[in-house]
Design an enzyme around this catalytic site. Sequence first.
Site, PDB file in Angstrom:
ATOM      1  N   ARG A  62      -9.735  -0.570   3.269  1.00  0.00           N
ATOM      2  CA  ARG A  62      -9.471   0.346   2.160  1.00  0.00           C
ATOM      3  C   ARG A  62     -10.518   1.449   2.041  1.00  0.00           C
ATOM      4  O   ARG A  62     -10.198   2.594   1.740  1.00  0.00           O
ATOM      5  CB  ARG A  62      -9.403  -0.449   0.841  1.00  0.00           C
ATOM      6  CG  ARG A  62      -8.125  -1.217   0.692  1.00  0.00           C
ATOM      7  CD  ARG A  62      -8.236  -2.327  -0.324  1.00  0.00           C
ATOM      8  NE  ARG A  62      -9.038  -3.440   0.136  1.00  0.00           N
ATOM      9  CZ  ARG A  62      -9.325  -4.526  -0.576  1.00  0.00           C
ATOM     10  NH1 ARG A  62      -8.872  -4.616  -1.819  1.00  0.00           N
ATOM     11  NH2 ARG A  62     -10.038  -5.499  -0.080  1.00  0.00           N
ATOM     12  N   ARG A  84       0.838  -1.212   0.000  1.00  0.00           N
ATOM     13  CA  ARG A  84       0.000   0.000   0.000  1.00  0.00           C
ATOM     14  C   ARG A  84       0.873   1.262   0.000  1.00  0.00           C
ATOM     15  O   ARG A  84       0.575   2.229  -0.691  1.00  0.00           O
ATOM     16  CB  ARG A  84      -0.898   0.027   1.234  1.00  0.00           C
ATOM     17  CG  ARG A  84      -1.871  -1.143   1.342  1.00  0.00           C
ATOM     18  CD  ARG A  84      -3.303  -0.738   1.031  1.00  0.00           C
ATOM     19  NE  ARG A  84      -4.247  -1.735   1.528  1.00  0.00           N
ATOM     20  CZ  ARG A  84      -4.551  -2.882   0.918  1.00  0.00           C
ATOM     21  NH1 ARG A  84      -3.999  -3.174  -0.245  1.00  0.00           N
ATOM     22  NH2 ARG A  84      -5.415  -3.723   1.446  1.00  0.00           N
ATOM     23  N   LYS A 113     -18.254 -10.565  10.151  1.00  0.00           N
ATOM     24  CA  LYS A 113     -17.738  -9.591   9.176  1.00  0.00           C
ATOM     25  C   LYS A 113     -17.810 -10.210   7.784  1.00  0.00           C
ATOM     26  O   LYS A 113     -16.877 -10.889   7.335  1.00  0.00           O
ATOM     27  CB  LYS A 113     -16.292  -9.213   9.537  1.00  0.00           C
ATOM     28  CG  LYS A 113     -15.588  -8.340   8.524  1.00  0.00           C
ATOM     29  CD  LYS A 113     -14.361  -7.670   9.110  1.00  0.00           C
ATOM     30  CE  LYS A 113     -13.579  -6.952   8.037  1.00  0.00           C
ATOM     31  NZ  LYS A 113     -12.558  -6.038   8.571  1.00  0.00           N
ATOM     32  N   SER A 127     -15.053  -4.016   3.089  1.00  0.00           N
ATOM     33  CA  SER A 127     -15.334  -3.288   1.841  1.00  0.00           C
ATOM     34  C   SER A 127     -14.879  -4.091   0.631  1.00  0.00           C
ATOM     35  O   SER A 127     -15.460  -3.940  -0.452  1.00  0.00           O
ATOM     36  CB  SER A 127     -14.737  -1.885   1.858  1.00  0.00           C
ATOM     37  OG  SER A 127     -13.339  -1.890   2.025  1.00  0.00           O
ATOM     38  N   GLY A 128     -13.857  -4.898   0.771  1.00  0.00           N
ATOM     39  CA  GLY A 128     -13.505  -5.908  -0.235  1.00  0.00           C
ATOM     40  C   GLY A 128     -13.169  -5.429  -1.637  1.00  0.00           C
ATOM     41  O   GLY A 128     -13.345  -6.175  -2.590  1.00  0.00           O
ATOM     42  N   GLY A 129     -12.717  -4.182  -1.781  1.00  0.00           N
ATOM     43  CA  GLY A 129     -12.374  -3.697  -3.118  1.00  0.00           C
ATOM     44  C   GLY A 129     -13.411  -2.759  -3.708  1.00  0.00           C
ATOM     45  O   GLY A 129     -13.230  -2.236  -4.806  1.00  0.00           O
ATOM     46  N   GLU A 172     -14.662 -13.557  10.095  1.00  0.00           N
ATOM     47  CA  GLU A 172     -14.661 -12.944   8.760  1.00  0.00           C
ATOM     48  C   GLU A 172     -14.500 -13.987   7.666  1.00  0.00           C
ATOM     49  O   GLU A 172     -13.385 -14.351   7.298  1.00  0.00           O
ATOM     50  CB  GLU A 172     -13.531 -11.899   8.645  1.00  0.00           C
ATOM     51  CG  GLU A 172     -13.525 -11.214   7.280  1.00  0.00           C
ATOM     52  CD  GLU A 172     -12.418 -10.184   7.099  1.00  0.00           C
ATOM     53  OE1 GLU A 172     -11.523 -10.104   7.948  1.00  0.00           O
ATOM     54  OE2 GLU A 172     -12.453  -9.474   6.084  1.00  0.00           O
TER      55      GLU A 172
HETATM   56  P1  13P Z   1     -11.276  -4.104   3.273  1.00  0.00           P
HETATM   57  O1  13P Z   1     -12.388  -3.270   3.851  1.00  0.00           O
HETATM   58  O2  13P Z   1     -10.211  -3.283   2.589  1.00  0.00           O
HETATM   59  O3  13P Z   1     -11.776  -5.249   2.467  1.00  0.00           O
HETATM   60  O4  13P Z   1     -10.486  -4.712   4.508  1.00  0.00           O
HETATM   61  C1  13P Z   1     -11.207  -5.256   5.520  1.00  0.00           C
HETATM   62  C2  13P Z   1     -10.422  -6.296   6.173  1.00  0.00           C
HETATM   63  O5  13P Z   1     -10.176  -6.242   7.357  1.00  0.00           O
HETATM   64  C3  13P Z   1      -9.956  -7.438   5.366  1.00  0.00           C
HETATM   65  O6  13P Z   1      -9.598  -8.479   6.197  1.00  0.00           O
END
Ligand code: 13P
Length: 336
Positions: A290, A31, A217, A259-261, A175
């Site tokens: 992100r 990043r 999550k 958020s996953g992208g 998650e």
């Molecule tokens: P994102 O919201 O960027 O997907 O990250 C969340 C997260 O903790 C991934 O494990």
Amino acid sequence: MSELNNIALKILSNGKGILATDESTGTMTKRLEDVNVPSTPENRLLFRETLFSSESMKNCIGGVILYDETIKQTSNLKKTIPELIFSSGAISGIKVDTGAKILANSPDEKITEGLDGLRERLKKYYKLGARFTKWRGVYIISNKYPSKLSIHSNAHALARYSALVQECGMVPIVEPEVLMDGNHSAEDCFNKTSEVIKKCFEELILNKVELAGTILKPNMILPGSNSNQKITNEEIANLTLKCLKESVPSEIPGIAFLSGGQTEKEATKNLNLINLNNNTDFIMSYSYGRALQQSALKFWSKDINNIKGTQDIFNHRTNMCTLAAQGKWSEELETK
Ligand code: 13P
């Protein structure tokens, strides 16, 4: 109400959400290098403590997920990172899995590791101030994936992790991330995500995990990132709600999406619509990485000493997400 249920509710009540800053050093290096900042321990700390000392931490952020390096660092304000987070009223959490590795006998898929020695590591994190934890299982979608093996193995690991975390007095974030990569439809995502989540709860129950002291999550239900399918934000919200209503036991106090992208705005808009149409008893909030940090990181990378400017951007983003967690977000507020 149990102590674990109290912690879960404190993290997610009143529109508060979770700031996921638990990128491993490898991910954080990527990043930072993407925005031409050297990935040193000092720079990783500076960016993160800039966020943790922002004004919006008080009203918007109920929990922060840290990485092993960060939970042990001391901020430039001479407080340990958990003390700094606590001073804004938020709770520190810690990522405790050790990453997703190739799944034996299904090498396109991954299994998340980290159970060995976990009980001892948890005790250390508790002493450092952590009161919740995270473990991420990842699943790919294609016509043959996720396999039964991946669904079963990852659910088993998530459940054993959760039981150990609760034994140590902390709230587990479970998650199971069904990745957006691929050209699958939203219906495929709905079906696979439902199967994955149902299996997770089957294993959590088998392991006697206290569901009232657990946060889920999940991913939202979206078409694959290479799919041509056009789908409205309302449809995304409704499919996501239908999936969770059918798959998640009612004892779970809250759901905090990854958020996953998705872009910052998409992740906010979809969360807002989920809350406007929420026909469940679950709190629906966010645990974004992100989608909370991207703009702030981009701005910060141009002048890493511009703390105020970086915090202004982060404050706006977190305010928008917290409005969305209450169904009060709008395009107008977004662009104000
Ligand atoms: P994102 O919201 O960027 O997907 O990250 C969340 C997260 O903790 C991934 O494990």
